[in-house]
Scaffold this motif. Sequence first.
Motif, short mmCIF file in Angstrom:
data_model
loop_
_atom_site.label_atom_id
_atom_site.label_comp_id
_atom_site.label_asym_id
_atom_site.label_seq_id
_atom_site.Cartn_x
_atom_site.Cartn_y
_atom_site.Cartn_z
N VAL A 13 -3.10 3.60 -3.11
CA VAL A 13 -3.01 2.60 -4.17
C VAL A 13 -2.50 1.33 -3.50
N ALA A 14 -3.16 0.22 -3.76
CA ALA A 14 -2.76 -1.08 -3.20
C ALA A 14 -2.56 -2.06 -4.34
N VAL A 15 -1.53 -2.88 -4.20
CA VAL A 15 -1.24 -3.93 -5.18
C VAL A 15 -1.17 -5.23 -4.43
N GLY A 16 -2.01 -6.17 -4.80
CA GLY A 16 -2.04 -7.45 -4.07
C GLY A 16 -2.68 -8.55 -4.87
N PHE A 17 -2.89 -9.66 -4.19
CA PHE A 17 -3.46 -10.85 -4.82
C PHE A 17 -4.92 -11.03 -4.46
N THR A 18 -5.69 -11.49 -5.43
CA THR A 18 -7.12 -11.73 -5.21
C THR A 18 -7.46 -13.22 -5.23
N VAL A 27 0.83 -1.20 0.00
CA VAL A 27 0.00 0.00 0.00
C VAL A 27 0.87 1.25 0.00
N VAL A 28 0.49 2.22 -0.83
CA VAL A 28 1.13 3.52 -0.88
C VAL A 28 0.05 4.57 -0.64
N GLY A 58 3.60 11.87 8.46
CA GLY A 58 2.95 10.57 8.58
C GLY A 58 2.09 10.15 7.41
N ALA A 59 2.01 10.99 6.40
CA ALA A 59 1.10 10.72 5.28
C ALA A 59 1.41 9.42 4.56
N SER A 60 2.67 9.02 4.54
CA SER A 60 3.02 7.79 3.82
C SER A 60 3.30 6.62 4.74
N SER A 61 3.01 6.78 6.02
CA SER A 61 3.24 5.70 6.99
C SER A 61 1.94 4.93 7.20
#
Length: 138
Positions: A132-137, A79-80, A94-97
Amino acid sequence: MMKTAIVILLVVCSIEAKKKSPKVKIINGEEDNSKQDCAMVCSGSTGRTTTVFQDFSDGKNVFVDVDMSECGFTKIPNVVTSVEGTSHHWMVHGASSVYGTTSTGFRVYLNNNDAGLDKSQLDDNLWNIEWVAVGFTC
């Protein structure tokens, strides 16, 4: 004969499309990789007028819980995040934490140790979390 040629062409194109690498490739993440053909990008925003910031600690900090359950991730995604708004969000820390990420959501803490964070100022300036999240479904 023309219909047969078209059908053969469609079958060949379908087979070739399956051979190509996926559009999204995840090299590594929080958990073991799954099938690359199940990799997906999902993004969203907490919304300029719908973000619910909650006070945390001494009045200089807030947090927001972000729901990404509609993405359908089966494992913890990468996640970003960023803060979007109309004014003063460049001053925040903290915006990117990202904290406590699961397959369905995460939390972001924001602070400004110098001036503090007034929730009404955040609302007036339409602050929200974009992600934006990149993951598996699967």
